[in-house]
Every structure is written in C-alpha cells, then in structure tokens.
Design an enzyme around this catalytic site. Structure first.
Site, mmCIF file in Angstrom:
data_model
loop_
_atom_site.group_PDB
_atom_site.id
_atom_site.type_symbol
_atom_site.label_atom_id
_atom_site.label_comp_id
_atom_site.label_asym_id
_atom_site.label_seq_id
_atom_site.Cartn_x
_atom_site.Cartn_y
_atom_site.Cartn_z
ATOM 1 N N GLU A 127 35.405 37.414 38.988
ATOM 2 C CA GLU A 127 36.295 38.566 39.131
ATOM 3 C C GLU A 127 36.669 38.808 40.585
ATOM 4 O OE1 GLU A 127 38.031 40.032 37.074
ATOM 5 O OE2 GLU A 127 37.114 39.248 35.247
ATOM 6 N N TYR B 207 41.578 35.935 51.794
ATOM 7 C CA TYR B 207 40.969 37.264 51.658
ATOM 8 C C TYR B 207 39.463 37.203 51.853
ATOM 9 C CZ TYR B 207 45.319 39.388 50.032
ATOM 10 O OH TYR B 207 46.584 39.859 49.943
ATOM 11 N N TYR C 229 39.216 48.155 39.339
ATOM 12 C CA TYR C 229 39.505 47.020 38.464
ATOM 13 C C TYR C 229 38.251 46.182 38.207
ATOM 14 C CZ TYR C 229 40.342 42.467 36.834
ATOM 15 O OH TYR C 229 40.197 41.331 36.108
ATOM 16 N N TRP D 39 33.959 30.231 33.619
ATOM 17 C CA TRP D 39 33.141 31.455 33.603
ATOM 18 C C TRP D 39 33.159 32.111 32.232
ATOM 19 C CZ3 TRP D 39 37.126 30.528 37.030
ATOM 20 C CH2 TRP D 39 38.359 31.081 36.725
ATOM 21 N N LEU E 232 40.211 29.835 50.423
ATOM 22 C CA LEU E 232 40.548 30.692 49.280
ATOM 23 C C LEU E 232 41.285 31.955 49.708
ATOM 24 C CD1 LEU E 232 40.274 30.848 46.222
ATOM 25 C CD2 LEU E 232 38.067 31.962 46.511
ATOM 26 N N CYS F 264 54.323 37.800 29.447
ATOM 27 C CA CYS F 264 55.002 39.030 29.857
ATOM 28 C C CYS F 264 55.041 39.098 31.379
ATOM 29 C CB CYS F 264 54.268 40.227 29.253
ATOM 30 S SG CYS F 264 55.226 41.754 29.217
ATOM 31 N N CYS G 217 56.071 36.688 21.749
ATOM 32 C CA CYS G 217 55.058 37.722 21.980
ATOM 33 C C CYS G 217 54.458 38.231 20.673
ATOM 34 C CB CYS G 217 55.669 38.882 22.755
ATOM 35 S SG CYS G 217 54.502 40.228 23.028
ATOM 36 N N CYS H 23 59.755 37.173 25.214
ATOM 37 C CA CYS H 23 59.532 38.111 24.119
ATOM 38 C C CYS H 23 59.492 37.473 22.731
ATOM 39 C CB CYS H 23 60.573 39.216 24.166
ATOM 40 S SG CYS H 23 60.440 40.211 25.668
ATOM 41 N N ASP I 93 44.708 45.827 35.793
ATOM 42 C CA ASP I 93 45.268 45.154 36.969
ATOM 43 C C ASP I 93 46.786 45.181 36.871
ATOM 44 O OD1 ASP I 93 45.701 43.372 34.920
ATOM 45 O OD2 ASP I 93 45.657 41.673 36.307
#
Length: 405
Positions: free
Chosen positions: A46, A91, A129, A33, A89, A205, A215, A212, A147
């Site tokens: 999304e 939900y 979101y 996408w 999938l 993270c 990062c 870290c 999110d």
DNA sequence: CATACGTGGGC
DNA sequence: TGCCCAAGTAT
C-alpha cells in the site's frame, strides 16, 4: 419543491454491490501481495502503490520483501539500506516513514501490528487512504479506502445533479464523495469492495477515458445514464511549468560510478545571467546518494561547462584527474519534479581503470547497491546503484535522446 | 489550503 | 513531443 432529487444517490445499491464484487472476483489481477494475508506485505504494497502504478511496484515489492521479509527485519535495517532498495521508485519519504513506522511497531509495540484502522493511521506515512486499505484488506474492518480512482468512480456512479455538484467547492465535493464511500462499504467484504472500486477506476473508468459498454455497473451509474461520464471529475487547473537546466557529472571508474552523499550542495560555479532556482539540496532526495549536480538554473539553455569547478569540488587526487579533454557530453534527458521541468545534461568522465582508489571510497557489499553511510565526500558505487534523477540502469545509461553509453 | 515530493507510461 | 495521470501524505 423544485428539485426533490438529492445531489448524490445510489441506483439499486444492493445489486450494484453484488455486480461489482462479482466482476472483481472474475478479473482481478494476480498480484504478489494478494497471495497471502500477511499484514506486513499488504502494508508495504500500500505504501509503494501510493501515486505509483502497479506495474512499477511489482518488482520493487518483490525485492523489498526478499530483503526485508518481516517487520522485524525492516526495523533492524539501516535507513540507508532501506533507501537503497527504494531507489528508483520515487517519493523517498515513503521509505523513511515506513522504516520509522516499523521501528515503532517493533520497539514500542513489541512487534504487534496495529489491529485497527485508527492505530494504523497513528503510524508515520499512513494517512486516511492507507489506513483504510490496510484495515479493510488485512483486518476485514468495515472501513473505506478512498483514493483518486475510487473518488472518480463513486462520483460518476452517484452524482445525480452534476451542475449542482460542480457548484460546490472542491472540499465540499470531496467530503460528499468520501462520506458516500464510507457509507457504501459492505460489511462482509470491505477489502474486496475497496479494491474493486480502485480496479474499476484503473481498468475501465479512467480519468480521461471510460469504457462504459464493458462496465459491470453502468446500469447503476448516473453518469452513464446522463451521458456526462467524462465531465466528472472536472479537470484540475495545472500549475505553470518552470523550465530548468541541470548539469550532472557521471564519473566512471572500472565498473563503478561516483556518487556524493545525501544533501550534498551543488557544484559551485558562476553562471552569469542565469537565475538560480535552487541551490539548497538539503531536502532534496533526503538520505540518498546521488550524482554530483549543478544548481538548478532557469531556462533550458546549456551554460558553459566548467570542468575545473568539478575537479576542485570533488577533490580527487590530481594525479587521478585527466585533462579536460577527457570530459564529454554523454547525453541529456528530461525529468520533472513538481512544477519544475528539467533538462538534465550529463557530462561523463572515465577515470583510468589502472589507477587505484583509496579503499574508503570503494568498499561495499558485492553485488548490491548498498552504500555505506560514513564515507567522506564521495563513493564509488557498483553500477547496480540507481541514484535518483538519473537514467542509470544495470545496462548503463539510457537516454531518450542522443546516444547513450 | 497550497505546496513539495519521483518516476514511468499512455495517448 | 508534451502533457496528464498514477492504490497519497506531511507540512
């Protein structure tokens, strides 16, 4: 003045922004996408990505976009077909809301996609979101898309006084972080910035572990400097798990499996001494055909199977129904829905392939898992069907334990 | 504000 | 193995 330092602050924000965007440009994953600026494709992605990992979403997104390449195609489809493509999938209200929203766009807005975050959020299934993500990525609007990943990253970067932060109630904490998220979005690349925050949360993270040393923005991070990276956000208090036993019946016939309509009640039967936790399946997996199931019983122990109850409930012609000896336990698996931890035991029954079935129980588009909506009571679907709460795949049944079929 | 809603993967 | 987590939203 004892503590002049605010609870939240940025350390060198312009540099932080540049570093994070640069890192994202280097490492961002090549996702389908991201190949185009198609608002519709971004929208679908999304919705699918809510509470779902990228790896899981990719094949579903590709199949969905192939079958429904435009918002017009989606709006024109039957809800059953949309759900069939979503099956597996999870939900499923996401799919029903997406379909309803596509119909709003096509029938009320003349096919014109929303041109602002506010308009996006007025559609069903699109919350704070998703509206921010779509508007920032697809419309380049300067709005946040905060999110769980972004919240975690923002909190670690910006919370300067963790003890003070911990003293706030969860709603106050979230508001502080969300305000920060809105404030920090750069005007020139809001979509990349939002995705970069999420990508950082997903790749480096993490909630349990942070990498870290790798990062790109650790020098701007209060948590890194203060050595408290894994203390924010605080672990959630888990709700107590409830053990549940559920029986399913897998009826096979030729290369097909028997499914029952959406909201079918559980197979009646008495289970003395067992508390029934759920017998009303009216709101469970709405719109989806599934395997016949018993009520949800408290505990993990297997009650006696009642094969006669299955036969009379399904009401298949008696001549098609084999003796009870034909039943066999195919296996079991575990499945969780919210707080319930289910042990699902599958009883299998193979019908004689030489027998014919009434056409109304069988006909369907070849090679798809489309299920007609007006079938009476049951339906023999192709093996490619993937009903919820099952371990059915194209290759058959896959159990974690026992030997499958 | 708490709860319901699916499923797959990591450790 | 069992728990925790994942690009949330609706009620």
């Amino acid at each position: 003045m004892i503590d002049p330092q605010p609870t939240c602050s940025a350390i060198g924000r312009p540099v932080l922004t540049a570093n994070l965007l640069s890192w994202y440009a280097d490492i961002k994953r090549d996702l389908p996408w991201r190949d185009s600026c198609d608002l519709y494709g971004i929208w679908v992605s999304e919705i699918m990505l809510q509470q779902t990992t990228v790896q899981t979403v990719v094949p579903f997104w590709q199949r969905f976009m192939e079958r429904f390449p435009t918002v017009q195609a989606l709006a024109a489809a039957a809800e059953t077909d949309v759900l069939a493509l979503w099956s597996g999938l999870g939900y499923y209200s996401r799919a029903r809301n997406l379909h309803a929203a596509a119909r709003v766009v096509v029938h009320q807005w003349e096919g014109e996609m929303p041109s602002s975050r506010e308009q996006w959020q007025s559609l069903p299934g699109i919350g704070p979101y998703a509206s921010g993500a779509i508007a920032s990525i697809g419309l380049l609007e300067r709005v946040p898309a905060v999110d769980a990943n972004a919240r975690r990253v923002l909190a670690r970067l910006a919370v300067a006084q963790p003890a003070e932060f911990a003293g706030l109630n969860p709603a106050q904490q979230q508001k502080m972080i969300d305000d920060l998220g809105a404030d920090w979005v750069p005007a020139d690349s809001p979509g990349d910035w939002n995705q970069a925050l999420m990508e950082l949360g997903a790749l480096l993270c993490g909630a349990r572990r942070a990498h870290c040393p790798e990062c790109p923005v650790r020098n701007h991070c209060h948590a890194w400097q203060g050595q408290w990276v894994e203390q924010v956000p605080p672990p959630k208090t888990p709700t107590a798990a409830v053990p549940v036993w559920v029986g399913q019946l897998l009826v096979t016939w030729r290369d097909r499996i028997l499914l029952v309509p959406p909201a079918s009640p559980p197979v009646p039967g008495s289970f003395p001494g067992r508390k029934t936790l759920r017998a009303d399946f009216g709101k469970l997996h709405p719109g989806l055909w599934g395997l016949p199931m018993t009520p949800w019983l408290a505990g993990h122990q297997t009650p006696p199977w009642q094969s006669e109850a299955w036969r009379s409930w399904l009401d298949l012609p008696e001549k098609l129904w084999p003796s009870s000896a034909a039943f066999r336990v195919a296996g079991h698996f575990r499945h969780g829905i919210t707080k319930y931890r289910m042990r699902v035991e599958v009883l299998q029954l193979d019908l004689d392939p030489r027998q014919e079935m009434p056409a109304r129980w069988v006909e369907s588009e070849t090679g798809s898992n489309r299920i007609p909506k007006a079938k009476q009571g049951l339906f023999f679907a192709p093996r490619s069907a993937r009903p919820p709460v099952s371990k059915l795949t194209d290759k058959g049944l896959h159990f974690q334990e026992d030997t499958g079929v």
